[in-house]
Structure formats: structure tokens, C-alpha cells
Design a protein around this motif. Structure first.
Motif, PDB file in Angstrom:
ATOM      1  N   TYR A  13     -10.168  -3.193  -4.235  1.00  0.00           N
ATOM      2  CA  TYR A  13      -8.965  -3.305  -3.395  1.00  0.00           C
ATOM      3  C   TYR A  13      -8.159  -2.008  -3.411  1.00  0.00           C
ATOM      4  N   LYS A  17      -7.168   0.400  -0.240  1.00  0.00           N
ATOM      5  CA  LYS A  17      -5.776   0.614   0.140  1.00  0.00           C
ATOM      6  C   LYS A  17      -5.249   1.994  -0.232  1.00  0.00           C
ATOM      7  N   ALA A  20      -1.946   0.635  -4.138  1.00  0.00           N
ATOM      8  CA  ALA A  20      -1.707  -0.808  -4.153  1.00  0.00           C
ATOM      9  C   ALA A  20      -0.523  -1.103  -5.060  1.00  0.00           C
ATOM     10  N   TYR A  21       0.051  -2.279  -4.876  1.00  0.00           N
ATOM     11  CA  TYR A  21       1.201  -2.695  -5.679  1.00  0.00           C
ATOM     12  C   TYR A  21       0.859  -3.975  -6.441  1.00  0.00           C
ATOM     13  N   ASP A  23       2.378  -6.731  -6.905  1.00  0.00           N
ATOM     14  CA  ASP A  23       2.553  -7.981  -6.156  1.00  0.00           C
ATOM     15  C   ASP A  23       1.333  -8.287  -5.291  1.00  0.00           C
ATOM     16  N   ASP A  24       0.759  -7.225  -4.680  1.00  0.00           N
ATOM     17  CA  ASP A  24      -0.450  -7.409  -3.869  1.00  0.00           C
ATOM     18  C   ASP A  24      -1.610  -7.891  -4.736  1.00  0.00           C
ATOM     19  N   LEU A  25      -1.715  -7.329  -5.937  1.00  0.00           N
ATOM     20  CA  LEU A  25      -2.814  -7.683  -6.829  1.00  0.00           C
ATOM     21  C   LEU A  25      -2.664  -9.099  -7.376  1.00  0.00           C
ATOM     22  N   ASP A  27      -1.339 -11.561  -5.598  1.00  0.00           N
ATOM     23  CA  ASP A  27      -1.794 -12.389  -4.476  1.00  0.00           C
ATOM     24  C   ASP A  27      -3.318 -12.390  -4.371  1.00  0.00           C
ATOM     25  N   LEU A  28      -3.919 -11.230  -4.653  1.00  0.00           N
ATOM     26  CA  LEU A  28      -5.371 -11.086  -4.538  1.00  0.00           C
ATOM     27  C   LEU A  28      -6.101 -11.913  -5.594  1.00  0.00           C
ATOM     28  N   LYS A  30      -4.756 -14.196  -7.947  1.00  0.00           N
ATOM     29  CA  LYS A  30      -4.227 -15.531  -8.275  1.00  0.00           C
ATOM     30  C   LYS A  30      -4.178 -15.780  -9.784  1.00  0.00           C
ATOM     31  N   GLY A  56       3.384   0.730  -8.470  1.00  0.00           N
ATOM     32  CA  GLY A  56       2.243   1.159  -7.662  1.00  0.00           C
ATOM     33  C   GLY A  56       1.064   1.582  -8.516  1.00  0.00           C
TER      34      GLY A  56
END
Length: 250
Positions: A13, A17, A20-21, A23-25, A27-28, A30, A56
């Protein structure tokens, strides 16, 4: 999900990207915040990523420029560019194909052509075998990260060859010069250009807004510079510019 698989997912990921941040990870994957932090710490210890202030994450410079990471970047553009580049290759040519990831997409388009490919790109070998293309691999010291052979043996062997066409990529393309991130690649490219009758530069749009330290050619050294329309204003004043598009696939 076992940690190794999850860390591989996170790493893929981040490669996609570039930055990446956390928060994104979350969501990715779980999983919990402490689990993601442990995964990132492991990737950092392996030298794959750098943790940035503000939550980040980005690839390390070494990982960002590795062949495996770069193969996946802008694949659609590279496919179009190499389709166009292959149209300039005739039967019975003796050609040099540079070691870069853009050049790797070229090999499939050479299938069925009666050509001999010379390369120092180790990552190309499996495709050249797959498509049964007559090949000369130039021996030398192996760079495992960039997937090339280099050193005096490579330069000496190139000096004993004349190429009908060379097809090479670049890390950066600008009116001030064409350059590579790697010094050894830059030295080899200069030698190859001097031994080639026709010289083709293949570069996706990101290379026209990039910086790279080792200049190996001038824009006017190439007969053709092939990219896509995404290169935009950075490329518009370049001579011999060719824009590849989907019509080249027909």
C-alpha cells in the motif's frame, strides 16, 4: 492475518501511495493502532520505510528506487510507451535494451521479431526466456538492488559492439539533460549511446517532473523521445517528442 502477510499488505500500500498515513493503514488492515505501529516499526527496522512527523510513512530512498518497487509504478503508461517504441524496431536488428523497469515492458512487444537483444538488466532475463528472444547478457559485477551488471567488464564488452538501435529509460528528463539516479547506469548509458545508430528514449510522465543527479545525455542526442500526454508542459519544447496513446495498441 499473520503479521508477515499484514506487513506485506502495508508495504504494498505504501509503495502504491508513496506517502501513507496511519489512519489509512488502520482502515486497510482492520487491526488496532498498537498492532499497526508494531508492523511499521518492523518495516522500519528492515530498512523499507521511514516514519514521518504527523503520522505519515514513506519508502526509504533505497526501497523507492529498487527494481521491484519501480516495476509497479505507472504500468499503464509504460505499456503504451513500449508498444510505440517497438514499432521502430525492424527485423534483424542488433539492439541494446536498458536495464530499467520501463524497458522491461518492451520485451513482450519484441516477441516474433527477429532481433538480438543485448542487455545488462538481470530482471529482463526471465521475460527474454519466456518470449524466446535471442539475447546477450553482458557480464560484470551484480548490483542486487538495481538488478544490473556493471563495472569495467561491461564497458569493455559494449565497446566491442555496434547497436542498430538502443532503447533506454531515465530517472529524469529535462531540457537541461537526461539523467539517472544511479551513477553506474549513467556511465553505461553514455557508452551505449555512443555505439548506437538510432537512439530511443522511453520515459513515463513522472520522469519529466523528477530530479536525478547523474546526467548521461542531452535531449538532442535521441532520435525519438517517447512518452504519453500526461508529461504535459514539461515535454512540449522537446524535439523528436512522440506521444504514445491507445491507438498504438491496435
Amino acid at each position: 492475518m499473520i503479521p508477515y502477510v499484514r506487513q506485506s499488505q502495508i508495504y504494498s500500500y505504501i509503495k502504491m501511495k508513496q506517502i501513507a498515513y496511519i489512519d489509512d493503514l488502520l482502515d486497510l488492515t482492520k487491526v488496532s493502532l498498537p498492532t499497526v505501529r508494531r508492523d511499521l516499526k518492523k518495516l522500519e527496522e528492515e530498512g523499507k520505510i521511514i516514519l514521518l512527523n504527523g503520522g505519515g510513512v514513506r519508502l526509504t530512498e533505497e526501497a523507492e528506487h529498487s527494481v521491484v518497487a519501480r516495476l509497479e509504478v505507472n504500468s499503464d503508461e509504460k505499456y503504451l510507451i513500449c508498444s510505440k517504441a517497438a514499432s521502430f524496431i525492424e527485423n534483424n536488428e542488433f539492439i541494446y535494451v536498458g536495464p530499467g523497469t520501463t524497458e522491461d515492458y518492451l520485451i513482450g512487444f519484441l516477441a516474433g521479431k527477429n532481433v538480438t537483444v543485448v542487455t545488462n538488466g538481470i530482471y529482463h532475463v526471465s521475460k527474454l526466456l519466456e518470449y524466446k528472444i535471442k539475447t546477450i547478457v553482458i557480464g560484470g559485477q551484480l548490483d542486487h538492488n538495481y538488478g544490473i551488471t556493471h563495472g569495467p567488464e561491461v564497458l569493455e564488452e559494449i565497446d566491442r559492439m555496434n547497436f542498430s538501435t538502443c532503447l533506454i529509460g531515465a530517472s529524469s528528463v529535462a531540457l537541461t539533460g537526461v539523467s539517472s539516479f544511479d551513477r553506474d547506469v549513467s556511465v553505461i548509458n553514455r557508452k551505449v549511446i555512443s555505439r548506437s545508430q538510432k537512439r530511443i528514449l522511453i520515459a513515463d510522465s513522472t520522469k519529466f517532473a523528477a530530479f536525478s543527479p547523474h546526467v548521461f545525455a542531452k535531449i538532442e542526442d535521441f532520435n525519438h523521445i517517447i512518452t504519453t500526454a500526461k508529461a504535459g508542459i514539461q515535454a512540449k519544447d522537446m524535439p523528436n517528442l512522440i506521444i504514445a496513446d491507445t491507438s498504438d495498441l491496435s
